[in-house]
Structures are given as C-alpha cells and as structure tokens.
Design an enzyme around this catalytic site. Structure first.
Site, PDB file in Angstrom:
ATOM      1  N   SER A 158     -13.159 -11.212   1.421  1.00 51.87           N
ATOM      2  CA  SER A 158     -12.673  -9.900   0.984  1.00 51.87           C
ATOM      3  C   SER A 158     -11.169  -9.694   1.112  1.00 51.87           C
ATOM      4  O   SER A 158     -10.657  -8.636   0.735  1.00 51.87           O
ATOM      5  CB  SER A 158     -13.395  -8.786   1.756  1.00 51.87           C
ATOM      6  N   LYS A 161      -9.402  -8.511  -1.964  1.00 57.72           N
ATOM      7  CA  LYS A 161      -9.273  -7.112  -2.389  1.00 57.72           C
ATOM      8  C   LYS A 161      -7.850  -6.574  -2.334  1.00 57.72           C
ATOM      9  O   LYS A 161      -7.565  -5.534  -2.927  1.00 57.72           O
ATOM     10  CB  LYS A 161     -10.234  -6.240  -1.578  1.00 57.72           C
ATOM     11  N   SER A 190     -14.326  -1.943   2.434  1.00 56.51           N
ATOM     12  CA  SER A 190     -14.512  -3.226   1.750  1.00 56.51           C
ATOM     13  C   SER A 190     -15.760  -3.248   0.872  1.00 56.51           C
ATOM     14  O   SER A 190     -16.484  -4.241   0.806  1.00 56.51           O
ATOM     15  CB  SER A 190     -14.578  -4.372   2.773  1.00 56.51           C
TER      16      SER A 190
END
EC number: 3.4.16.4
Length: 411
Positions: free
Chosen positions: A66, A69, A121
């Site tokens: 993640s 992101k 997230s």
C-alpha cells in the site's frame, strides 16, 4: 637466556595484538552506518537534493504493497478534481479488506476518498479514484507509470492503484507490480518536496482523524491515521504503511528537522507478527541522517573556481592595440543545498569557452559550473557575459586610421 628473550618478545607481540583487537572502532570502515536492519531493502535519501545517503539492496525490485497509494494520492491531487463526485463500480466494490465497504453505484466526493485512501488505506477507495481520474484502473496505471518515468524511477512498475500483488503481460514480458527502496523514496520526495500539490498531500497525510459521508448523505464514515511515525519522532511530516503476503511490511516516511528533509523507504520489513520492525528501522535510519549529515549550500563555493573574465578577439576598443576582455557573472537561481557527511566535499569545475570572438551579447551563456559530490553532478550554474562587445568593422577601422594618421601629421 636466548629462550627467555624470545618468550618476552612473543608475549609482547601477543599483548599488542590482543590490545589492537579490543578496539575495532579504530579500524577504517562503515562502522558508522546503520546495522542489523530488518528490512530486506532500505533507502535513506536527502529530500533537498535526492541524493541517496544510505541503502541496503536499494536497487533490488520488490512488491511495495500500500505504499503504492502515495502515487495514487498525488496524481489525484494534481488532477484538480477534489470537488467532483466519483461513483463506485462493481470492480471497486469487490476489493478485499482493508476497504471502505462502498456499494456499487454509491457516490463520494473525491477529496473525502483521499482521506479514506491515506489514513485507513482502503483498497476500494483507491479503485474508485483510479477509475474517476484515469477512466479505468488500466488507464490510471498508465498515468502512474508515466509519472514514475518523469520522476526518474525507471525500476518501478504500477499495475494497481492500491498496491495489491499483481502481474501482467506486456509485449511478451511478464511485469510485476513492484519498485525499489530507492525509487519509492524518490516518489515520496516528489510528493512532499516537488509536486505542485505537496501542501495538500501533507495536509491529508498529517490529519489524525477524518469523518465524512457519501455524496447523498446516507452513510457516515470515520477514518483514523495509522501512521505511528507521526508521533514517534520530532519533525515527522508524512508516511504510508503497507502489507501484502508477498511484499511483507513496507513503509515510506518523511521527516524535517534542523533544516534537513530526510526520507526513508523500507520493503520486505518483516512478516506477521513483526509489525514493529518497520518503526525500528525507520527510527534508526532517520537518526543516522540527523546525526551524521549536515546541510551545505552550493553557494558556499567561491567564484574563483572559474575565470572572472576571458579575452575577446576582433572586438571594438578605445585603442587599436588594446587587448579586449569581457567580465563574467554567475546566473544564480534559487539557493540549492545538499546533505554531506563529515569528510565529504563539493567539487566544482568550469566547463565552457576560454576565449570569445566578437560580436558578443550581454547575458550570453558561455559555460557552466558543475558541482559534484562523489563524482556525480548535483547542481549546475550558468556562466554569462556581464557586458557586450561589438565586432570590428570597416567604419571603426577607418576611424582608427584617421586618428593615428592625424597624430602622425601633428608630430
């Protein structure tokens, strides 16, 4: 008697050897660098210059989870569509945990989804944003890869906007959703130091908690920031965690203190149940940067490193036989700085013309100063002419002859 003498010599030698072995810090080497990091790959970079200050397998490609992101966030911010409404597709609604739980057709303001993306997230929020900004996940991935190339991250490949492990075929080649620690750190540097949307990025990633509702006001959502680094070290300004089965725990974070901007990226920093490894590594690398490096300006270098003036041929002068020279100036832009360790120096060299031929215009570039650290150029500065010089022509020559002839006649 001789035997006793040799025994004494041998004893003294052994004592000297043992005493030297007891002080390994006296041996030259990399004793000052961070040791025993948990991460399989790690990088510490200077946010000001982008210089890599430390790396462990920093150019090795690995899944990034993640931490992806941060790219999704900065591209959305730069698209300027924060007040627009984005709708959840069936693909977005199918995303696995961690997710917002968006239903097919549910609508949200883009700006709200960015908090969902960066604080909690949420994987479905990433897809909603990607489809809204890029038209599709695939279209958005193209934008992500284009931005990566623009930043100079040639060893990064994006397939998903949320960082879920993924592979794809491209022109007969299998591509993996991956990056390197050095590339990931450079992407974060772009987000917090270089992007025109950096202030908005920092505002979102520093927010402790955020509440919002869907665009129709039917459901409310609450987000909490899970970036523990923000309260762990003085000067922490941003960061993003990540985890997948293939990537392990990952992290990228930024800190500003004492005029320094430090960025750390970690890949493969342990697997369950070792969530805390990334915080240990981050602190160790940040403290290394704070303690071992100091900030230096390229303006510290004296102008004497390049000529202050150079000769000009065929230039008009007051006297026919006078040698002509022209003054030079440095074109200074915004002050640039770089972090240097003790013993490191900025080397500067002049690359340009050693002489000119008229005509010469004022402000004409005739060379540049190149500033190097460890043989790599980190900054260049143009060298310009401070004045202009006209070329000798027939009228000027005639005038000089008349002047000289007149002086001869008078004598």
């Amino acid at each position: 008697m001789k035997k006793n003498k040799w025994k004494k010599i041998l004893s003294l030698f052994l004592a000297f050897y043992i005493s030297m072995s007891a002080f390994p810090v006296l041996v030259a080497g990399k004793g000052d660098e961070p040791e025993n990091l948990y991460a399989l790959s790690a990088a510490l970079i200077d946010g000001e210059s982008g210089r890599v200050l430390y790396e462990k397998n920093g150019e090795e490609k690995r899944p990034m989870a993640s931490t992806t992101k941060i790219m999704t966030c900065i591209l959305t911010l730069e698209s300027g569509c924060l007040e627009e409404i984005a709708e959840a597709s069936e693909k977005a609604a199918r995303m696995p945990k961690v997710h917002l739980g968006a239903s097919v057709g549910e609508k949200f303001y883009v700006k709200d989804l960015l908090y969902s993306l960066m604080l909690e997230s949420h994987n479905d929020s990433a897809v909603i944003l990607a489809e809204h900004v890029g038209g599709s996940v695939e279209g958005f991935a193209e934008k992500m890869n284009e931005k990566a190339r623009e930043i100079g991250c040639e060893d990064t490949w994006f397939i998903t906007p949320n960082g879920l492990d993924a592979k794809e075929e491209r022109e007969g080649e299998e591509k993996v959703h991956e990056t390197t620690a050095e590339n990931l750190a450079q992407i974060m540097r772009y987000c917090v130091c270089l992007s025109p949307a950096r202030e908005e990025f920092l505002k979102i990633t520093q927010t402790p908690s955020y509440r919002f509702s869907d665009a129709d006001g039917k459901r409310e959502f609450s987000c909490q920031n899970h970036n523990a680094f923000l309260s762990m070290m003085e000067g922490a300004i941003s960061g993003k965690t990540g985890f997948t089965a293939q990537a392990g725990y990952c992290y990228v974070g930024a800190l500003q203190r004492d005029g320094k901007t430090l960025i750390v990226a970690l890949l493969g920093c342990g697997w369950p149940n070792n969530k805390g490894y990334k915080w240990s590594d981050t602190r160790k690398l940040m403290e290394y940067g704070l303690n071992e490096y100091s900030l230096h300006s390229f303006d510290e270098i004296e102008f004497s490193k390049c000529p202050k003036e150079i000769p000009v041929k065929n230039a008009k002068n007051k006297e026919l036989d006078k040698n002509s020279k022209i003054s030079l100036v440095r074109e200074k832009g915004e002050e640039k700085k770089i972090l240097l360790k003790e013993g490191e120096e900025i080397e500067v060299s002049y690359h340009g013309k050693k002489k000119l031929t008229a005509p010469v215009k004022k402000g004409e570039k005739i060379g540049e100063l190149r500033y190097k650290v460890d043989g790599e150029v980190w900054y260049t500065e143009d060298i310009l002419t401070a004045e202009g010089k006209k070329k000798i022509d027939f009228p000027w020559c005639f005038e000089q002859v008349v002047k000289r002839y007149g002086n001869v006649e008078k004598n």
